[in-house]
Design a protein around this motif. Structure first.
Motif, PDB file in Angstrom:
ATOM      1  N   VAL A 196       0.848  -1.182   0.000  1.00 61.45           N
ATOM      2  CA  VAL A 196       0.000   0.000   0.000  1.00 61.45           C
ATOM      3  C   VAL A 196       0.892   1.244   0.000  1.00 61.45           C
ATOM      4  O   VAL A 196       2.034   1.191   0.446  1.00 61.45           O
ATOM      5  CB  VAL A 196      -0.957   0.063   1.220  1.00 61.45           C
ATOM      6  N   VAL A 197       0.316   2.371  -0.499  1.00 65.89           N
ATOM      7  CA  VAL A 197       1.023   3.644  -0.441  1.00 65.89           C
ATOM      8  C   VAL A 197       0.651   4.351   0.860  1.00 65.89           C
ATOM      9  O   VAL A 197      -0.346   4.033   1.502  1.00 65.89           O
ATOM     10  CB  VAL A 197       0.679   4.537  -1.641  1.00 65.89           C
ATOM     11  N   ASN A 198       1.499   5.320   1.241  1.00 68.44           N
ATOM     12  CA  ASN A 198       1.218   6.067   2.469  1.00 68.44           C
ATOM     13  C   ASN A 198       1.183   7.563   2.178  1.00 68.44           C
ATOM     14  O   ASN A 198       1.844   8.038   1.255  1.00 68.44           O
ATOM     15  CB  ASN A 198       2.247   5.740   3.548  1.00 68.44           C
ATOM     16  N   PRO A 199       0.411   8.330   2.956  1.00 72.65           N
ATOM     17  CA  PRO A 199       0.252   9.759   2.710  1.00 72.65           C
ATOM     18  C   PRO A 199       1.265  10.620   3.446  1.00 72.65           C
ATOM     19  O   PRO A 199       0.972  11.760   3.808  1.00 72.65           O
ATOM     20  CB  PRO A 199      -1.169  10.026   3.225  1.00 72.65           C
ATOM     21  N   TYR A 200       2.446  10.076   3.666  1.00 73.09           N
ATOM     22  CA  TYR A 200       3.545  10.844   4.251  1.00 73.09           C
ATOM     23  C   TYR A 200       4.613  11.134   3.206  1.00 73.09           C
ATOM     24  O   TYR A 200       5.066  12.259   3.053  1.00 73.09           O
ATOM     25  CB  TYR A 200       4.158  10.086   5.439  1.00 73.09           C
ATOM     26  N   GLU A 201       5.016  10.101   2.484  1.00 75.05           N
ATOM     27  CA  GLU A 201       6.016  10.288   1.424  1.00 75.05           C
ATOM     28  C   GLU A 201       5.455  11.116   0.265  1.00 75.05           C
ATOM     29  O   GLU A 201       6.195  11.835  -0.402  1.00 75.05           O
ATOM     30  CB  GLU A 201       6.483   8.932   0.894  1.00 75.05           C
ATOM     31  N   THR A 202       4.158  10.958   0.008  1.00 77.70           N
ATOM     32  CA  THR A 202       3.500  11.625  -1.124  1.00 77.70           C
ATOM     33  C   THR A 202       2.242  12.326  -0.634  1.00 77.70           C
ATOM     34  O   THR A 202       1.486  11.761   0.173  1.00 77.70           O
ATOM     35  CB  THR A 202       3.131  10.604  -2.214  1.00 77.70           C
ATOM     36  N   HIS A 203       1.991  13.531  -1.126  1.00 77.47           N
ATOM     37  CA  HIS A 203       0.812  14.288  -0.701  1.00 77.47           C
ATOM     38  C   HIS A 203      -0.450  13.532  -1.119  1.00 77.47           C
ATOM     39  O   HIS A 203      -0.526  12.961  -2.215  1.00 77.47           O
ATOM     40  CB  HIS A 203       0.824  15.681  -1.336  1.00 77.47           C
ATOM     41  N   PRO A 204      -1.469  13.511  -0.268  1.00 76.92           N
ATOM     42  CA  PRO A 204      -2.713  12.794  -0.583  1.00 76.92           C
ATOM     43  C   PRO A 204      -3.367  13.198  -1.903  1.00 76.92           C
ATOM     44  O   PRO A 204      -3.941  12.347  -2.588  1.00 76.92           O
ATOM     45  CB  PRO A 204      -3.608  13.131   0.609  1.00 76.92           C
ATOM     46  N   VAL A 206      -4.171   1.969   0.692  1.00 75.62           N
ATOM     47  CA  VAL A 206      -3.514   3.050   1.426  1.00 75.62           C
ATOM     48  C   VAL A 206      -3.370   2.660   2.889  1.00 75.62           C
ATOM     49  O   VAL A 206      -4.227   1.991   3.456  1.00 75.62           O
ATOM     50  CB  VAL A 206      -4.308   4.372   1.277  1.00 75.62           C
ATOM     51  N   GLY A 207      -2.253   3.061   3.473  1.00 72.15           N
ATOM     52  CA  GLY A 207      -2.019   2.778   4.884  1.00 72.15           C
ATOM     53  C   GLY A 207      -1.069   3.801   5.472  1.00 72.15           C
ATOM     54  O   GLY A 207      -0.679   4.767   4.806  1.00 72.15           O
ATOM     55  N   ALA A 208      -0.691   3.571   6.711  1.00 73.50           N
ATOM     56  CA  ALA A 208       0.143   4.546   7.417  1.00 73.50           C
ATOM     57  C   ALA A 208       1.616   4.427   7.067  1.00 73.50           C
ATOM     58  O   ALA A 208       2.402   5.304   7.422  1.00 73.50           O
ATOM     59  CB  ALA A 208      -0.053   4.390   8.925  1.00 73.50           C
ATOM     60  N   GLY A 209       2.017   3.369   6.391  1.00 67.72           N
ATOM     61  CA  GLY A 209       3.414   3.217   6.011  1.00 67.72           C
ATOM     62  C   GLY A 209       4.226   2.511   7.077  1.00 67.72           C
ATOM     63  O   GLY A 209       3.830   2.400   8.239  1.00 67.72           O
ATOM     64  N   ASP A 210       5.374   2.032   6.660  1.00 69.98           N
ATOM     65  CA  ASP A 210       6.280   1.315   7.552  1.00 69.98           C
ATOM     66  C   ASP A 210       7.098   2.324   8.357  1.00 69.98           C
ATOM     67  O   ASP A 210       7.810   3.153   7.795  1.00 69.98           O
ATOM     68  CB  ASP A 210       7.198   0.407   6.726  1.00 69.98           C
ATOM     69  N   ARG A 211       7.003   2.248   9.681  1.00 70.62           N
ATOM     70  CA  ARG A 211       7.652   3.230  10.548  1.00 70.62           C
ATOM     71  C   ARG A 211       9.165   3.269  10.334  1.00 70.62           C
ATOM     72  O   ARG A 211       9.770   4.343  10.279  1.00 70.62           O
ATOM     73  CB  ARG A 211       7.345   2.920  12.010  1.00 70.62           C
ATOM     74  N   SER A 212       9.792   2.095  10.197  1.00 73.74           N
ATOM     75  CA  SER A 212      11.248   2.079  10.055  1.00 73.74           C
ATOM     76  C   SER A 212      11.685   2.683   8.726  1.00 73.74           C
ATOM     77  O   SER A 212      12.679   3.418   8.668  1.00 73.74           O
ATOM     78  CB  SER A 212      11.775   0.645  10.191  1.00 73.74           C
ATOM     79  N   SER A 213      10.926   2.411   7.647  1.00 72.05           N
ATOM     80  CA  SER A 213      11.277   2.985   6.349  1.00 72.05           C
ATOM     81  C   SER A 213      11.099   4.500   6.354  1.00 72.05           C
ATOM     82  O   SER A 213      11.926   5.242   5.824  1.00 72.05           O
ATOM     83  CB  SER A 213      10.421   2.366   5.241  1.00 72.05           C
ATOM     84  N   LEU A 214      10.019   4.970   6.966  1.00 73.70           N
ATOM     85  CA  LEU A 214       9.780   6.405   7.018  1.00 73.70           C
ATOM     86  C   LEU A 214      10.856   7.108   7.845  1.00 73.70           C
ATOM     87  O   LEU A 214      11.257   8.230   7.533  1.00 73.70           O
ATOM     88  CB  LEU A 214       8.396   6.690   7.595  1.00 73.70           C
ATOM     89  N   SER A 215      11.326   6.435   8.891  1.00 69.03           N
ATOM     90  CA  SER A 215      12.367   7.055   9.711  1.00 69.03           C
ATOM     91  C   SER A 215      13.659   7.237   8.925  1.00 69.03           C
ATOM     92  O   SER A 215      14.418   8.177   9.185  1.00 69.03           O
ATOM     93  CB  SER A 215      12.630   6.210  10.964  1.00 69.03           C
ATOM     94  N   ASN A 216      13.909   6.360   7.951  1.00 71.55           N
ATOM     95  CA  ASN A 216      15.084   6.527   7.085  1.00 71.55           C
ATOM     96  C   ASN A 216      15.024   7.827   6.304  1.00 71.55           C
ATOM     97  O   ASN A 216      16.055   8.382   5.919  1.00 71.55           O
ATOM     98  CB  ASN A 216      15.197   5.365   6.095  1.00 71.55           C
TER      99      ASN A 216
END
Length: 338
Positions: A71-79, A101-111
């Motif tokens: 799923v894609v997440n609305p943090y890396e890319t604007h909704p 769509v989901g919240a995204g992987d916390r560890s990947s986003l932290s990178n």
């Protein structure tokens, strides 16, 4: 809805990870369609190829397969951009898009230095906004993100693009049942799926009467091969990412050592993937992946289907992808014969 084509009325999906060139993923999607799958999801991680580019190739290679971000997440890319990308896939596939769509992987986003704040609210606001944009509305929004007089310059052919929320925790599960068209439960073990079904029941109790039907799919990591050990070895990478983001209650449910899980998550956050994969234990594979031969996987599918409406055969599929697609289809066929 993703829909289903099997005689048993069960939805079968497949996740294809764009760690391979788009042409190969498109070929695998065509193979999945030939093998009887209903939907294919392209996973989204910043270190792999762009899922929407890959979905466009998948659309060209298939005729009936539903196609979704998984799923894609609305943090890396604007909704708003996510809504436009999904509408584009719907357009080029003649109405076969699914918005995963989901919240995204916390560890990947932290990178990426991204803080995953207010995930439930952000996911809900994202697909609410997307639905309005797909309906041709001009939207302004002030919440977990901002949009001012946003509109799309295209008209997706689907009357309503289905929204499937990637979920694992109780609040996201309940929210998806109340507001979305379906859920992709990040779980493979019957124990987790049974617990998730209980959370979904609570959300469905609050679902407005005018909403369409809701579908629960197990977005299950699967590794299938002719050799049991080879299948389990190939399961290490996805299991590492699952363990790295697993909540404490999930680990406790499977008696997974907290320190061992933290070591996996810490290695992922440092970008030390080989170390993270090596720290995956047999118990973690048992808890978070359906791994083994065709017959073993079929038995696990049958157990999972006691609690969900269908299964998305998730990454890695197996050590040999083409072989694994066929074996997964065989396993699903065995289940429908039970």
């Amino acid at each position: 809805m993703v829909g289903n084509s099997t005689s048993a009325g069960i939805t079968w999906g497949i996740e294809l990870t764009p760690e391979h060139p788009p042409e190969r993923i498109a070929t695998l999607a065509a193979l999945a369609e030939d093998e009887g799958f209903d939907a294919a999801f392209a996973s989204s991680h910043y270190f792999n190829r762009d899922p929407f580019v890959v979905l466009s190739r998948m659309a060209d290679a298939t005729d009936e397969l539903r196609l979704g971000s998984g799923v894609v997440n609305p943090y890396e890319t604007h909704p708003v951009k996510l809504a436009a990308q999904t509408a584009t896939i719907d357009e080029i596939s003649d109405g076969r898009a699914v918005f995963g769509v989901g919240a995204g992987d916390r560890s990947s986003l932290s990178n990426l230095g991204v803080e995953r704040d207010r995930p439930l609210r952000r996911v809900l606001e994202t697909f609410d906004l997307a639905r309005d944009l797909w309906a041709g509305e001009t939207v302004s929004h002030e919440g977990t993100f901002t949009a001012q007089d946003a509109a799309l310059n295209l008209d997706p052919p689907s009357e309503r693009i289905p929204v499937y929320v990637g979920a694992q925790g109780p609040h996201m599960l309940r929210m998806s049942a109340k507001h979305a068209d379906g859920v992709l439960i990040n779980a493979a073990h019957p124990r987790d799926l049974e617990w998730a079904a209980g959370q979904l029941e609570q959300g469905l109790a609050d679902r407005p009467d005018d909403r369409d039907s809701f579908e629960a799919l197990a977005f299950a990591s699967v590794s299938v091969a002719g050799d049991e050990d080879a299948a389990r070895e190939a399961a290490r990478p996805p299991v590492a990412f699952i363990v790295g983001g697993a909540a404490e209650p999930v680990l406790e449910r499977h008696d997974i050592d907290r320190e061992a899980a933290s070591a996996v998550g810490d290695a992922l956050e440092r970008g030390e993937l080989s170390e993270a994969f090596g720290r995956v234990t047999p118990e973690m594979i048992d808890a978070f992946c359906i791994a083994g031969t065709t017959e073993t996987v079929a038995d696990r599918f049958a157990a999972a289907l006691e609690h969900v409406d269908g299964i998305v055969v998730g990454s890695p599929l197996g050590p040999d992808l083409e072989d694994a697609v066929g074996r997964a289809s065989e396993a699903l066929a065995l289940v429908t014969e039970l």
